[in-house]
Scaffold this active site. Sequence first.
Site, PDB file in Angstrom:
ATOM      1  N   GLY A 164       0.372  -6.211  21.561  1.00  0.00           N
ATOM      2  CA  GLY A 164       0.401  -5.471  22.829  1.00  0.00           C
ATOM      3  C   GLY A 164       0.019  -4.002  22.725  1.00  0.00           C
ATOM      4  N   GLY A 165      -0.270  -3.509  21.519  1.00  0.00           N
ATOM      5  CA  GLY A 165      -0.721  -2.117  21.373  1.00  0.00           C
ATOM      6  C   GLY A 165       0.374  -1.092  21.655  1.00  0.00           C
ATOM      7  N   ASP A 174       5.501   1.763  13.411  1.00  0.00           N
ATOM      8  CA  ASP A 174       5.638   1.883  14.867  1.00  0.00           C
ATOM      9  C   ASP A 174       5.191   3.237  15.402  1.00  0.00           C
ATOM     10  OD1 ASP A 174       7.939   2.703  13.367  1.00  0.00           O
ATOM     11  OD2 ASP A 174       9.017   2.993  15.235  1.00  0.00           O
ATOM     12  N   LYS A 230       1.347   3.950  -3.102  1.00  0.00           N
ATOM     13  CA  LYS A 230       1.074   5.382  -2.886  1.00  0.00           C
ATOM     14  C   LYS A 230       2.329   6.203  -3.174  1.00  0.00           C
ATOM     15  CE  LYS A 230      -3.188   5.683  -0.897  1.00  0.00           C
ATOM     16  NZ  LYS A 230      -4.265   6.552  -1.384  1.00  0.00           N
ATOM     17  N   TYR A 272       0.846  -1.203   0.000  1.00  0.00           N
ATOM     18  CA  TYR A 272       0.000   0.000   0.000  1.00  0.00           C
ATOM     19  C   TYR A 272       0.880   1.252   0.000  1.00  0.00           C
ATOM     20  CZ  TYR A 272      -3.067   3.580   2.164  1.00  0.00           C
ATOM     21  OH  TYR A 272      -3.752   4.724   2.462  1.00  0.00           O
ATOM     22  N   PHE A 283     -12.624  -1.506  18.031  1.00  0.00           N
ATOM     23  CA  PHE A 283     -12.783  -1.215  19.464  1.00  0.00           C
ATOM     24  C   PHE A 283     -14.227  -0.820  19.777  1.00  0.00           C
ATOM     25  CE2 PHE A 283      -8.035   0.039  20.330  1.00  0.00           C
ATOM     26  CZ  PHE A 283      -7.676  -1.282  20.149  1.00  0.00           C
ATOM     27  N   ARG A 299     -10.857  -0.100  10.300  1.00  0.00           N
ATOM     28  CA  ARG A 299      -9.735   0.432  11.061  1.00  0.00           C
ATOM     29  C   ARG A 299      -9.954   0.260  12.558  1.00  0.00           C
ATOM     30  NH1 ARG A 299      -9.755   4.999   6.416  1.00  0.00           N
ATOM     31  NH2 ARG A 299     -11.874   4.274   6.262  1.00  0.00           N
TER      32      ARG A 299
HETATM   33  P1  NAD Z   1     -12.697   4.970   2.288  1.00  0.00           P
HETATM   34  O1  NAD Z   1     -12.415   3.540   2.059  1.00  0.00           O
HETATM   35  O2  NAD Z   1     -13.720   5.323   3.298  1.00  0.00           O
HETATM   36  O3  NAD Z   1     -13.076   5.684   0.906  1.00  0.00           O
HETATM   37  C1  NAD Z   1     -12.656   5.225  -0.344  1.00  0.00           C
HETATM   38  C2  NAD Z   1     -13.858   5.213  -1.249  1.00  0.00           C
HETATM   39  O4  NAD Z   1     -13.443   4.764  -2.553  1.00  0.00           O
HETATM   40  C3  NAD Z   1     -14.939   4.239  -0.783  1.00  0.00           C
HETATM   41  O5  NAD Z   1     -16.177   4.893  -0.628  1.00  0.00           O
HETATM   42  C4  NAD Z   1     -15.011   3.183  -1.886  1.00  0.00           C
HETATM   43  O6  NAD Z   1     -16.324   2.705  -2.124  1.00  0.00           O
HETATM   44  C5  NAD Z   1     -14.486   3.961  -3.076  1.00  0.00           C
HETATM   45  N1  NAD Z   1     -13.940   3.056  -4.089  1.00  0.00           N
HETATM   46  C6  NAD Z   1     -13.048   2.049  -3.893  1.00  0.00           C
HETATM   47  N2  NAD Z   1     -12.788   1.430  -5.051  1.00  0.00           N
HETATM   48  C7  NAD Z   1     -13.538   2.051  -5.986  1.00  0.00           C
HETATM   49  C8  NAD Z   1     -13.687   1.865  -7.388  1.00  0.00           C
HETATM   50  N3  NAD Z   1     -13.004   0.920  -8.059  1.00  0.00           N
HETATM   51  N4  NAD Z   1     -14.536   2.689  -8.048  1.00  0.00           N
HETATM   52  C9  NAD Z   1     -15.235   3.643  -7.405  1.00  0.00           C
HETATM   53  N5  NAD Z   1     -15.114   3.869  -6.079  1.00  0.00           N
HETATM   54  C10 NAD Z   1     -14.277   3.077  -5.381  1.00  0.00           C
HETATM   55  O7  NAD Z   1     -11.299   5.656   2.654  1.00  0.00           O
HETATM   56  P2  NAD Z   1     -11.009   7.080   3.300  1.00  0.00           P
HETATM   57  O8  NAD Z   1     -10.622   6.894   4.713  1.00  0.00           O
HETATM   58  O9  NAD Z   1     -12.093   8.040   2.971  1.00  0.00           O
HETATM   59  O10 NAD Z   1      -9.680   7.475   2.512  1.00  0.00           O
HETATM   60  C11 NAD Z   1      -9.712   8.270   1.336  1.00  0.00           C
HETATM   61  C12 NAD Z   1      -8.300   8.434   0.813  1.00  0.00           C
HETATM   62  O11 NAD Z   1      -7.423   8.938   1.808  1.00  0.00           O
HETATM   63  C13 NAD Z   1      -7.669   7.110   0.342  1.00  0.00           C
HETATM   64  O12 NAD Z   1      -6.885   7.372  -0.788  1.00  0.00           O
HETATM   65  C14 NAD Z   1      -6.782   6.698   1.500  1.00  0.00           C
HETATM   66  O13 NAD Z   1      -5.705   5.900   1.081  1.00  0.00           O
HETATM   67  C15 NAD Z   1      -6.324   8.054   2.014  1.00  0.00           C
HETATM   68  N6  NAD Z   1      -5.973   7.991   3.443  1.00  0.00           N
HETATM   69  C16 NAD Z   1      -6.915   8.027   4.405  1.00  0.00           C
HETATM   70  C17 NAD Z   1      -6.539   7.968   5.744  1.00  0.00           C
HETATM   71  C18 NAD Z   1      -7.524   8.081   6.853  1.00  0.00           C
HETATM   72  O14 NAD Z   1      -7.109   8.334   7.985  1.00  0.00           O
HETATM   73  N7  NAD Z   1      -8.816   7.931   6.611  1.00  0.00           N
HETATM   74  C19 NAD Z   1      -5.193   7.862   6.093  1.00  0.00           C
HETATM   75  C20 NAD Z   1      -4.260   7.815   5.075  1.00  0.00           C
HETATM   76  C21 NAD Z   1      -4.650   7.873   3.742  1.00  0.00           C
HETATM   77  C1  UGA Z   2      -4.242   3.772   8.942  1.00  0.00           C
HETATM   78  C2  UGA Z   2      -5.651   3.740   8.442  1.00  0.00           C
HETATM   79  O1  UGA Z   2      -6.368   2.900   9.243  1.00  0.00           O
HETATM   80  C3  UGA Z   2      -5.760   3.332   7.016  1.00  0.00           C
HETATM   81  O2  UGA Z   2      -7.064   3.538   6.574  1.00  0.00           O
HETATM   82  C4  UGA Z   2      -4.920   4.213   6.192  1.00  0.00           C
HETATM   83  O3  UGA Z   2      -4.985   3.797   4.900  1.00  0.00           O
HETATM   84  C5  UGA Z   2      -3.538   4.157   6.727  1.00  0.00           C
HETATM   85  O4  UGA Z   2      -3.528   4.522   8.105  1.00  0.00           O
HETATM   86  C6  UGA Z   2      -2.719   5.174   6.061  1.00  0.00           C
HETATM   87  O5  UGA Z   2      -2.051   5.914   6.773  1.00  0.00           O
HETATM   88  O6  UGA Z   2      -2.740   5.273   4.882  1.00  0.00           O
HETATM   89  P1  UGA Z   2      -3.221   2.011  10.507  1.00  0.00           P
HETATM   90  O7  UGA Z   2      -3.115   3.145  11.437  1.00  0.00           O
HETATM   91  O8  UGA Z   2      -2.078   1.091  10.509  1.00  0.00           O
HETATM   92  O9  UGA Z   2      -3.555   2.535   9.083  1.00  0.00           O
HETATM   93  O10 UGA Z   2      -4.516   1.119  10.671  1.00  0.00           O
HETATM   94  P2  UGA Z   2      -5.546   0.835  11.836  1.00  0.00           P
HETATM   95  O11 UGA Z   2      -6.366  -0.305  11.396  1.00  0.00           O
HETATM   96  O12 UGA Z   2      -6.302   2.032  12.218  1.00  0.00           O
HETATM   97  O13 UGA Z   2      -4.587   0.314  12.989  1.00  0.00           O
HETATM   98  C7  UGA Z   2      -3.915   1.189  13.896  1.00  0.00           C
HETATM   99  C8  UGA Z   2      -3.114   0.329  14.854  1.00  0.00           C
HETATM  100  O14 UGA Z   2      -4.004  -0.432  15.680  1.00  0.00           O
HETATM  101  C9  UGA Z   2      -2.187  -0.689  14.209  1.00  0.00           C
HETATM  102  O15 UGA Z   2      -1.011  -0.759  14.961  1.00  0.00           O
HETATM  103  C10 UGA Z   2      -2.937  -2.021  14.317  1.00  0.00           C
HETATM  104  O16 UGA Z   2      -2.078  -3.122  14.398  1.00  0.00           O
HETATM  105  C11 UGA Z   2      -3.674  -1.822  15.627  1.00  0.00           C
HETATM  106  N1  UGA Z   2      -4.952  -2.551  15.793  1.00  0.00           N
HETATM  107  C12 UGA Z   2      -5.881  -2.575  14.810  1.00  0.00           C
HETATM  108  C13 UGA Z   2      -5.216  -3.155  17.018  1.00  0.00           C
HETATM  109  O17 UGA Z   2      -4.375  -3.167  17.956  1.00  0.00           O
HETATM  110  N2  UGA Z   2      -6.424  -3.767  17.189  1.00  0.00           N
HETATM  111  C14 UGA Z   2      -7.386  -3.801  16.244  1.00  0.00           C
HETATM  112  O18 UGA Z   2      -8.491  -4.359  16.493  1.00  0.00           O
HETATM  113  C15 UGA Z   2      -7.099  -3.186  14.998  1.00  0.00           C
END
Ligand code: NAD
Ligand code: UGA
Length: 356
Positions: A229-230, A315, A166, A162, A214, A209
């Site tokens: 261990g979080g 981390d 990106k 991933y 939780f 996520r």
């Molecule tokens: P999300 O999964 O809620 O939104 C993504 C949307 O894209 C979904 O609604 C899904 O239905 C749509 N989608 C997926 N495949 C598709 C396809 N083939 N055609 C049409 N639609 C499609 O994710 P989000 O949290 O809103 O994240 C949006 C962007 O931000 C992503 O690029 C993600 O990697 C990035 N991002 C988000 C976070 C975060 O904290 N939420 C962190 C890092 C990066």
């Molecule tokens: C996060 C977002 O969740 C993704 O959507 C995003 O794409 C990504 O960042 C990004 O930066 O692009 P991450 O923080 O690793 O990724 O994902 P989470 O699922 O939110 O997990 C956060 C932490 O909690 C990780 O260390 C994971 O191992 C832990 N975790 C997750 C738990 O301890 N318990 C759970 O039930 C789920």
Amino acid sequence: MKILSLGAGGFIGAHLTECLLSRGHVLVGVDTHTDKIETLLDHERFTFINQDISAPEFAMEALVGEADLVIDLIAYANPGIYIQKPLDVFRLNFNENLKIAEACVRHQKRLIQFSSCEVYGKTAASTHQDLLNDPEDPLLAKFSEDNSDFILGPVQKHRWIYACAKQLLERVIHAYGMEGALNYTIIRPFNFIGPKIDYLPEDTDGFPRVFSHFMEALIKGTQMKLVDGGRQRRCYTYIDDAIDCIYRIVENSHGACDRQIFNIGSPENETTIHGLAELMKEIYRERFSVPGEKLADIVDICAENFYGFGYEDSDRRIPDISKACNLLGWTPKWGLRDMLESTMAYYVTEYAESIR
Ligand code: NAD
Ligand code: UGA
């Protein structure tokens, strides 16, 4: 402005759709899901297209050609998918997104591309376990857009596909920008949280996520599972703060965002995942539990049992947000407890009745 928003029905997309319509823009949204934007579908300035962007019938050229600005949010964005479907992640998050960027080049349209803080990968200190918990360690400096290195794990740890997809997309977009062929802004979100972040997982470990895992455990009185261990740390950012910043990037006053990359995050809101679990449990007990309700237990689980083979964690990731502060006049306002209370209230209202 006429804006094309790809991924308009996702977590960030849904909040952005609401914001853009409230500011008077004409919006075309594309997504395969509508559940988070149901109330907006009839809006007079909103055209929604329920379409997979990788389908041959997707009218990419026409849609990009008609827009003043293209915002691309589409991606697989949950770590469970990176483990279970790494090729799908590459195809969507790199190949399909690249097609959008190249359409913007052809039509000379400004592109806002959502990337990820995950491009930074791990901290250098993660390879020196003895330094990991030393907050004074210079190897734990904040990640900055234009100076920090990217440190990813080995190929066998395919979670990093991933981050790698990106990163490569960012590099190609940057190269088009250098050749003068594309005006872009890249956004790297740092763990946004808020209403509609995900559905609740209903025992499908590994997909949504951590907040949703939780939250479901709290509502059902089951187990909040701490992966390894979080100990891992994240900086949580409330969606309202994030949208405030994203909108400043949309406006792009005086071209301040042209060919720039921005971290969007809240460096003050760092917590371990263990700390997140304890705080959510405390808030739930104080504000949302009903008399006699069994509270969730907090338990440990190893990463391989939770996600499967190929997982490795980020981390620690602290954003340097000085660029967004200086160029956009933005600062995040929401603290961790307040954003959790607000987000948890939404989920209790939406789900508790049906789940309990
Ligand atoms: P999300 O999964 O809620 O939104 C993504 C949307 O894209 C979904 O609604 C899904 O239905 C749509 N989608 C997926 N495949 C598709 C396809 N083939 N055609 C049409 N639609 C499609 O994710 P989000 O949290 O809103 O994240 C949006 C962007 O931000 C992503 O690029 C993600 O990697 C990035 N991002 C988000 C976070 C975060 O904290 N939420 C962190 C890092 C990066
Ligand atoms: C996060 C977002 O969740 C993704 O959507 C995003 O794409 C990504 O960042 C990004 O930066 O692009 P991450 O923080 O690793 O990724 O994902 P989470 O699922 O939110 O997990 C956060 C932490 O909690 C990780 O260390 C994971 O191992 C832990 N975790 C997750 C738990 O301890 N318990 C759970 O039930 C789920």
